[in-house]
Design an enzyme around this catalytic site. Structure first.
Site, mmCIF file in Angstrom:
data_model
loop_
_atom_site.group_PDB
_atom_site.id
_atom_site.type_symbol
_atom_site.label_atom_id
_atom_site.label_comp_id
_atom_site.label_asym_id
_atom_site.label_seq_id
_atom_site.Cartn_x
_atom_site.Cartn_y
_atom_site.Cartn_z
ATOM 1 C CE1 TYR A 16 -3.563 2.526 1.185
ATOM 2 C CE2 TYR A 16 -2.082 3.642 1.944
ATOM 3 C CZ TYR A 16 -3.212 3.588 1.682
ATOM 4 O OH TYR A 16 -3.834 4.792 1.842
ATOM 5 C CD GLU B 76 -6.044 4.527 -0.863
ATOM 6 O OE1 GLU B 76 -6.823 4.209 -1.867
ATOM 7 O OE2 GLU B 76 -6.070 4.394 0.214
#
Ligand code: ADP
Ligand code: MG
Length: 390
Positions: free
Chosen positions: A109, A197
């Site tokens: 992530y 993101e």
């Protein structure tokens, strides 16, 4: 403002971040043609909506042939995709992105987010990327590493290195990661992004980094100087009532509650929402009718507010300054007659032409209650909507 994954991947490419090759399709046949133009042997069909969690909701399908791609696109296009971010009503899928399937060894992530409290960009990275970063944040927050960027709006190599070594990458991968993260930060700074993101950031079978998903949000105040970003807005996304509000020139923002509010002035509107909450109820919307509103704008605002099926009662709180109370009253009466208003209505009017405004309301035959103060108005409507609820 949010954009779609395929648009975000276009920006990533511009800033040197590796992404899988792909193409957009609005029909199953187009999806097949895109697959045939890409090297296989695996393709992924991905629903393009402004919400995450598509994989779990059935909006991301891995396919092993162009036939399967066409089939998957047929199933996804037009579906009402429900994910944990769409709400129970879901979102209709109008487009799919078809891309090369990546051989995934690990999923990380990585995000760059504007930390408003600290007034700086912050990078977050975790070795536990994939579909459930919310669960990681809740259960093992120590596995999310963060680093704040200074006012120069760049990430220093040592900061990036420490994040990626923390995620367990090899020396060569860390080198790729540093470059990739520099691209993300450059993008965020150049385009006034509040969120960039990448989840997952994949480590491929042959050891390279590639961004498999991309979610971006941009500061609307920056859109004027980023016309390329403004052009990415999808009119089919977003709340239809909010869009109607924009068209009609009223400041309407939909919230989660059940008390509709119409107020003049953003400050008074915020205070009114606080008062409603303090009285134990929840506001359904923010609606600032504006200082120079006409009877028509007031009526438009009122009818937009009423088209929200969750609204169980209405509070009108007007302090007439430039916006005169009689204009507000006439707009409300017109709109209420048009929709044959049956919901409880509490009105607090003060200021310019208040007597005339009250007379118009009284003589309209509308059923409503009045209140002398804001707190009293909020308590009244909280009580009335509670009765409706039980
Ligand atoms: P969402 O976050 O909305 O569920 P993602 O784009 O992250 O959508 O896709 C969900 C999952 O599907 C990813 O975690 C990844 O495992 C897989 N996936 C997505 N794109 C690809 C791709 N190009 N190749 C292989 N797997 C993919
Ligand atoms: Mg994702």
């Amino acid at each position: 403002m949010n954009i779609h994954e395929y648009q975000a991947k276009g920006l990533l490419k511009e800033f040197g971040v590796p992404v899988p090759q792909g193409g957009l399709a609005v029909t199953p046949q187009e999806a097949r043609a895109v697959a045939e133009s890409l090297p296989g042997p695996v393709w992924v069909v991905k629903a393009q909506i402004h919400a995450g969690g598509r994989g779990k909701g059935g909006g991301v399908k891995v396919c092993k042939s162009p036939d399967a791609v066409e089939e998957a696109a047929r199933a996804i296009l037009g579906m009402q995709l429900v994910t944990h971010q769409t709400g129970p009503e879901g979102k209709k899928v109008h487009k799919v992105w078809v891309e090369q399937g990546t051989d995934i060894a690990r999923e990380l992530y990585l995000s760059v987010v504007l930390d408003r409290a600290a007034a700086c960009l912050t990078v977050m990275a975790s070795p536990d990327g994939g579909m459930d970063i919310e669960a990681v944040a809740e259960k093992t927050p120590e596995r999310i590493f963060t680093t704040r960027l200074d006012g120069c709006l760049r990430v220093w190599p040592y900061q990036a290195q420490s994040l990626f070594f923390g995620c367990g990458l090899t020396q060569a991968q860390v080198g790729e990661g540093v470059k990739l993260l520099q691209g993300l930060v450059e993008l965020a700074a150049a385009k006034d992004a509040t969120l960039v993101e990448i989840n997952p950031l994949a480590v491929t079978g042959d050891g390279h980094l590639v961004a498999l998903d991309a979610k971006m949000n941009f500061d609307e105040s920056g859109l004027k100087r980023n016309p390329d970003i403004a052009a990415l807005e999808d009119p089919e996304e977003g709340d239809p009532l909010e869009r109607k509000g924009q068209e009609m020139g009223v400041n309407y923002v939909r919230l989660d509650g059940y008390v509709g509010t119409m107020v003049n002035g953003a400050g008074l509107a915020m205070a009114t929402m606080d008062a409603i909450k303090q009285a134990g109820a929840l506001p359904a919307n923010f609606l600032d009718a504006g200082g120079g509103a006409s009877e028509e704008t007031v009526a438009a605002g009122f009818s937009i507010m009423l088209s929200d099926p969750r609204v169980r009662g209405i509070l009108i709180n007007i302090f007439g300054g430039i916006l005169r109370c009689d204009i507000v009253a006439q707009g409300v009466v017109n709109a209420a007659r048009k929709v044959n208003l049956q919901l409880p209505l509490v009105v607090r009017l003060e200021g310019t032409n208040v007597e005339e405004g009250r007379r118009i309301l009284r003589e309209s035959g509308l059923k409503f209650e009045t209140a002398a103060s804001m707190a009293e108005a909020a308590q009244r409507i909280a009580g009335l909507t509670k009765e409706v609820r039980s």
